[in-house]
Design a protein around this motif. Structure first.
Motif, short mmCIF file in Angstrom:
data_model
loop_
_atom_site.label_atom_id
_atom_site.label_comp_id
_atom_site.label_asym_id
_atom_site.label_seq_id
_atom_site.Cartn_x
_atom_site.Cartn_y
_atom_site.Cartn_z
N ALA A 66 0.82 -1.21 0.00
CA ALA A 66 0.00 0.00 0.00
C ALA A 66 0.85 1.26 0.00
CB ALA A 66 -0.93 -0.01 1.22
N ILE A 385 -0.38 -3.04 -5.84
CA ILE A 385 -1.48 -2.99 -4.87
C ILE A 385 -2.59 -3.95 -5.27
CG2 ILE A 385 -3.41 -1.55 -4.12
CD1 ILE A 385 -1.66 0.64 -3.57
N ALA A 389 0.02 -7.34 -3.61
CA ALA A 389 -0.37 -7.10 -2.22
C ALA A 389 -1.47 -8.03 -1.77
CB ALA A 389 -0.82 -5.64 -2.06
#
Length: 464
Positions: A66, A385, A389
């Motif tokens: 993030a 992201i 992630a």
């Protein structure tokens, strides 16, 4: 005039500086991923359900992703204004300092909830630093290298990812082999994190010795002359979204399948083998170790191939291969045989390398010099992201809900197909002169004359 390569000795030194730096930074980043799968779930997120503890551990793993777009924006802005080299030194120091501090953290048993909070803060610093590392490292090599061999030279910083993973996994595997599980959990896991301090000093010494990109210096002189005449220069991030947003979307799509598949192949597989199949963690670590060695060697070969046939054909080989291999991957791992598990990981990483090798040159060639650091960093980190992630978290949740690897394989396959579709309709960039500002020249970032066509380059046209 086309971009000319630096003398071989100078270029090798620049490649070495980028490779050593990215290897150390990825070592730091992947070390956290391996520890999240093997020890952090116990030491920082104790839970009666092993998968729940692992899930919480991977949530802090995702926090680092993030922070990466923010790091990409900040480092990209200053990298496009003051140069690539200075920002690469800062990113290395930030990443190494955060990783070293992780090795000194007290655990949940010592200070309670403060332990995961401190771990999360350091993870944010890691992600912020890595968000600026990738763009600067690949651009420094891309802008020093010539047009004809950029794919090969720019792929070497890419090899820093498996190099760092190889180093992190190797250190953990060595400690797991010579220590009991109790000793490893008590203090052994700290050793790889503290080792980061030594590695950073080595990387810093090498990275300081390189020269700034000549392409950037020429663009900087041009910008200074324009400013002296009263021209107003907008922030690079504004320019990226104003005239290069399509290229940012292309970069995201190009990295999407590559990013997801990599973290499943190297991070989630540790959970799958040790928790779901209940095999020794050494089996998973050694399989990733061997696969990463092949990955490291073959990434530059894929980059060199992209110099001959184009970035898009090589990337499509990897994306379509991964889309099919995802199902064979888990079927082979379920055999519980170490040689077969190693084969599954290695072949998966070979397909990943075909996507990853040409990527540095391809994404660098999408953007003009004045916004290249910002555009490349933002595109790659935004993909992280929505891709890397969430990949281990989604994979663990799918395994937890369905108690089967089939949904995870389907997830990997669909992600790879997203990359295949993106690249299929992207323009070929092989051979582009990086010193040429296409927007200023009037060709347009997506115009027919933006770079030599596939036919003129001698590559096989794939449409788009």
């Amino acid at each position: 005039m086309p971009t000319t390569a630096q003398p071989p000795r100078a270029l090798v030194r620049i490649v070495a500086a980028s490779l050593v730096g990215t290897t150390i930074e990825w070592y730091d980043f992947f070390l956290y991923g391996s520890a999240a799968a093997l020890v952090f779930n116990t030491l920082f997120f104790p839970s009666s359900d092993p998968l729940v503890g692992t899930l919480l551990s991977f949530l802090t793993y995702a926090v680092g992703f993030a922070a990466r777009p923010l790091g990409g924006v900040v480092f990209g802005h200053f990298g496009d204004r003051v140069g690539r080299k200075r920002l690469l030194v800062i990113s290395l120091l930030m990443m190494g300092g955060a990783t070293f501090a992780m090795g000194l953290l007290p655990t949940h048993a010592s200070i309670g909830v403060g332990a995961p909070v401190l771990l999360t803060v350091l993870r944010l610093v890691q992600g912020f630093a890595l968000g600026g590392e990738w763009g600067g490292a690949v651009l420094l090599v891309s802008e020093h290298g010539g047009d004809k061999s950029r794919g090969f030279w720019a792929s070497w910083p890419q090899a820093g990812a498996p190099g760092g993973n190889l180093l992190a996994t190797g250190v953990l595997a060595l400690l797991a082999a010579v220590q009991s599980d109790e000793a490893f959990l008590a203090w052994g896991w700290r050793v790889p994190f503290l080792l980061s301090g030594v590695l950073v000093m080595i990387g810093l010494w090498i990275r300081i010795s390189v020269t700034e990109s000549p392409v950037f210096l020429a663009a900087q002189r041009k910008a200074e002359a324009a400013a002296a005449e009263g021209a107003e220069e907008k922030p690079p991030v504004v320019e990226v979204f104003r005239r290069s947003w399509r290229e940012v979307v292309t970069a995201i799509g190009t990295r999407f399948g590559e990013n997801i598949s990599y973290y499943i192949l190297t991070a989630f597989v540790l959970v799958y083998v040790t928790v779901h199949l209940e095999l020794p963690k050494s089996d998973a670590l050694n399989a990733v170790l061997i696969g990463s060695a092949f990955h490291f060697v073959t990434i530059p070969l894929w980059g060199a191939l992209s110099d001959r046939v184009g970035r898009r054909p090589v990337t499509l080989i990897g994306a379509l291969g991964m889309a099919g291999w995802a199902f064979a991957f888990f079927a082979l791992i379920d055999s519980r045989s170490f040689p077969v598990i190693t084969l599954a990981v290695t072949v998966g990483l070979l397909f990943h390398g075909a996507m990853y090798g040409p990527q540095a040159a391809f994404i660098s060639e999408l953007f003009d010099t004045k916004v290249r650091y910002s555009g490349a960093s933002m595109g790659s980190q935004l993909a992280s992201i929505v891709g890397g992630a969430l990949a281990p978290i989604i994979a663990v949740e799918l395994l937890k809900d369905y108690e089967s690897a089939l949904p995870v394989a389907l997830y990997m396959s669909c992600a790879a197909l997203v990359t295949a579709v993106t690249v299929r309709f992207a323009r070929e960039t092989r051979g582009r002169d990086l010193s040429r500002d296409e927007a200023v020249d009037g060709a347009g970032a997506r115009g027919a004359d933006a770079c030599p066509s596939a036919e003129r380059q001698g590559s096989v046209p794939l449409g788009g």
